[in-house]
Design a protein around this motif. Structure first.
Motif, mmCIF file in Angstrom:
data_model
loop_
_atom_site.group_PDB
_atom_site.id
_atom_site.type_symbol
_atom_site.label_atom_id
_atom_site.label_comp_id
_atom_site.label_asym_id
_atom_site.label_seq_id
_atom_site.Cartn_x
_atom_site.Cartn_y
_atom_site.Cartn_z
ATOM 1 N N PRO A 227 38.692 51.096 73.001
ATOM 2 C CA PRO A 227 37.257 51.134 73.803
ATOM 3 C C PRO A 227 36.592 52.358 73.165
ATOM 4 O O PRO A 227 36.993 53.388 72.688
ATOM 5 C CB PRO A 227 37.591 51.212 75.215
ATOM 6 C CG PRO A 227 39.003 51.985 75.421
ATOM 7 C CD PRO A 227 39.704 51.351 73.981
ATOM 8 N N CYS A 228 35.334 52.176 73.185
ATOM 9 C CA CYS A 228 34.388 53.283 72.725
ATOM 10 C C CYS A 228 34.778 54.479 73.822
ATOM 11 O O CYS A 228 34.852 54.372 74.988
ATOM 12 C CB CYS A 228 32.909 52.810 73.029
ATOM 13 S SG CYS A 228 31.859 54.172 72.441
ATOM 14 N N GLU A 229 34.726 55.702 73.091
ATOM 15 C CA GLU A 229 35.166 57.056 73.922
ATOM 16 C C GLU A 229 33.754 57.533 74.485
ATOM 17 O O GLU A 229 33.879 58.422 75.142
ATOM 18 C CB GLU A 229 35.603 57.994 73.099
ATOM 19 C CG GLU A 229 37.172 57.620 72.740
ATOM 20 C CD GLU A 229 37.692 58.549 71.652
ATOM 21 O OE1 GLU A 229 37.782 59.667 72.100
ATOM 22 O OE2 GLU A 229 38.450 58.094 70.725
ATOM 23 N N ALA A 230 32.540 56.981 74.368
ATOM 24 C CA ALA A 230 31.448 57.307 74.945
ATOM 25 C C ALA A 230 31.612 56.868 76.752
ATOM 26 O O ALA A 230 31.915 55.947 76.858
ATOM 27 C CB ALA A 230 30.201 56.735 74.437
ATOM 28 N N ALA B 183 33.904 47.995 71.604
ATOM 29 C CA ALA B 183 34.899 48.297 71.055
ATOM 30 C C ALA B 183 34.755 49.706 70.276
ATOM 31 O O ALA B 183 33.552 49.580 69.720
ATOM 32 C CB ALA B 183 35.284 47.199 70.034
ATOM 33 N N GLY B 184 35.362 50.597 70.075
ATOM 34 C CA GLY B 184 35.124 51.712 69.339
ATOM 35 C C GLY B 184 35.826 51.554 67.720
ATOM 36 O O GLY B 184 37.028 52.109 67.265
ATOM 37 N N GLU B 185 34.979 50.888 67.280
ATOM 38 C CA GLU B 185 35.261 50.472 65.772
ATOM 39 C C GLU B 185 35.110 51.658 64.708
ATOM 40 O O GLU B 185 35.668 51.618 63.741
ATOM 41 C CB GLU B 185 34.336 49.373 65.422
ATOM 42 C CG GLU B 185 34.312 48.264 66.379
ATOM 43 C CD GLU B 185 33.242 47.094 65.625
ATOM 44 O OE1 GLU B 185 33.537 46.712 64.411
ATOM 45 O OE2 GLU B 185 32.499 47.101 66.422
ATOM 46 N N ALA C 246 34.367 59.396 64.341
ATOM 47 C CA ALA C 246 33.772 60.547 64.240
ATOM 48 C C ALA C 246 34.494 61.536 64.253
ATOM 49 O O ALA C 246 35.432 61.716 65.181
ATOM 50 C CB ALA C 246 32.407 60.319 64.810
ATOM 51 N N PRO C 247 34.348 62.854 63.511
ATOM 52 C CA PRO C 247 35.163 63.881 63.485
ATOM 53 C C PRO C 247 35.168 64.780 64.912
ATOM 54 O O PRO C 247 33.914 64.698 65.527
ATOM 55 C CB PRO C 247 35.086 64.599 62.510
ATOM 56 C CG PRO C 247 33.753 64.285 61.992
ATOM 57 C CD PRO C 247 33.407 62.778 62.286
ATOM 58 N N ARG C 248 36.151 65.111 65.506
ATOM 59 C CA ARG C 248 35.902 65.758 66.804
ATOM 60 C C ARG C 248 35.162 67.312 66.847
ATOM 61 O O ARG C 248 34.316 67.498 67.538
ATOM 62 C CB ARG C 248 37.228 65.943 67.407
ATOM 63 C CG ARG C 248 37.891 64.846 68.020
ATOM 64 C CD ARG C 248 39.136 64.957 68.702
ATOM 65 N NE ARG C 248 39.784 63.738 68.896
ATOM 66 C CZ ARG C 248 39.185 62.983 70.180
ATOM 67 N NH1 ARG C 248 38.444 63.496 70.921
ATOM 68 N NH2 ARG C 248 40.018 61.786 70.686
ATOM 69 N N ASP C 249 35.739 67.929 65.760
ATOM 70 C CA ASP C 249 34.893 69.304 65.566
ATOM 71 C C ASP C 249 35.075 69.792 64.204
ATOM 72 O O ASP C 249 36.046 69.302 63.555
ATOM 73 C CB ASP C 249 34.719 70.220 66.492
ATOM 74 C CG ASP C 249 36.014 71.017 66.635
ATOM 75 O OD1 ASP C 249 36.656 71.132 65.640
ATOM 76 O OD2 ASP C 249 36.435 71.538 67.469
ATOM 77 N N CYS D 13 31.351 52.803 69.449
ATOM 78 C CA CYS D 13 30.895 51.800 69.041
ATOM 79 C C CYS D 13 29.604 52.214 68.039
ATOM 80 O O CYS D 13 29.327 53.294 67.975
ATOM 81 C CB CYS D 13 30.314 51.082 70.288
ATOM 82 S SG CYS D 13 29.009 51.949 71.218
ATOM 83 N N LEU D 14 28.966 51.041 67.504
ATOM 84 C CA LEU D 14 28.074 51.296 66.683
ATOM 85 C C LEU D 14 26.720 52.427 67.033
ATOM 86 O O LEU D 14 26.536 53.241 66.609
ATOM 87 C CB LEU D 14 27.506 50.172 65.819
ATOM 88 C CG LEU D 14 26.179 50.223 64.856
ATOM 89 C CD1 LEU D 14 26.679 51.280 63.699
ATOM 90 C CD2 LEU D 14 25.938 48.989 64.354
#
Length: 197
Positions: free
Chosen positions: A21-24, A30-32, A35-38, A49-50
């Motif tokens: 799942p999307c982490e927002a 879906a978390g397709e 993105a780097p964490r930091d 998601c997009l």
């Protein structure tokens, strides 16, 4: 990696084990997209998601929280791909340069004519650059100048070099140098001719 213009694969169904799942917060899509964490963990990712990855990317600031000095240092390190660098010539040369490195044991340059030696007489300052372009010394006579110009004109002519632009530019320099030296030799010869008359 997907080819440019190709559509992204459809996400796995919600019930499958590979669904992420999307982490927002509050998003169930879906978390397709990664993105780097930091900046210190660029290979550790969030999955969004997009819509949320676009928002994350828009707000991303790699240098957030760094001082101007830290940013400058980081940019300097990036110039060398984060590897140590040192001034040229400091490592690997313990002593003076060995002239033996310049020898030609295989005779690769044997066909090339050696450049004429420059004499002890100093050339006028305005002619030194032209003499260097032609590889000539001072004093100079018209015959030597003409022979050297012919040799270099044949060598750097665009037809002999397949239209190479660098050879064409070199030929222009040779022609300018030849013209300057020829005019100077002509003016030097005039007083002698008038004195003889």
């Amino acid at each position: 990696m997907a080819r440019r213009g190709a559509t992204s694969p459809t996400p796995p169904p919600r019930g499958s084990s590979s669904f992420r799942p999307c982490e927002a917060p509050g998003c169930e899509a879906a978390g397709e997209f990664r993105a780097p964490r930091d900046r210190s963990r660029l290979r550790d990712y969030y999955h969004f998601c997009l819509e949320h990855v676009r928002a994350y990317n828009q707000a991303w600031d790699f240098y957030k929280g760094m001082t101007p000095d830290e940013i400058e240092q980081h940019l300097k390190e990036d110039n060398g791909w984060q590897r140590p660098t040192w001034p040229l010539g400091r490592l690997g040369t313990q002593g003076k340069f060995d002239p033996a490195f310049l020898k030609d044991p295989l005779g690769l340059f044997a066909d090339a004519k050696p450049a004429p030696r420059k004499s002890a007489t100093k050339a006028p300052a305005e002619l030194r650059a032209a003499l260097d372009v032609l590889g000539l010394g001072w004093p100079l006579d018209e015959e030597a100048l003409r022979e050297r110009w012919k040799e270099l004109a044949k060598r750097y002519h665009p037809d002999a070099n397949g239209g190479d632009k660098s050879a064409e530019e070199r030929l222009k320099d040779v022609n300018r140098a030849y013209s300057l030296l020829r005019k100077r030799l002509a003016t030097m010869a005039q007083p002698v001719a008038s004195a003889a008359a």
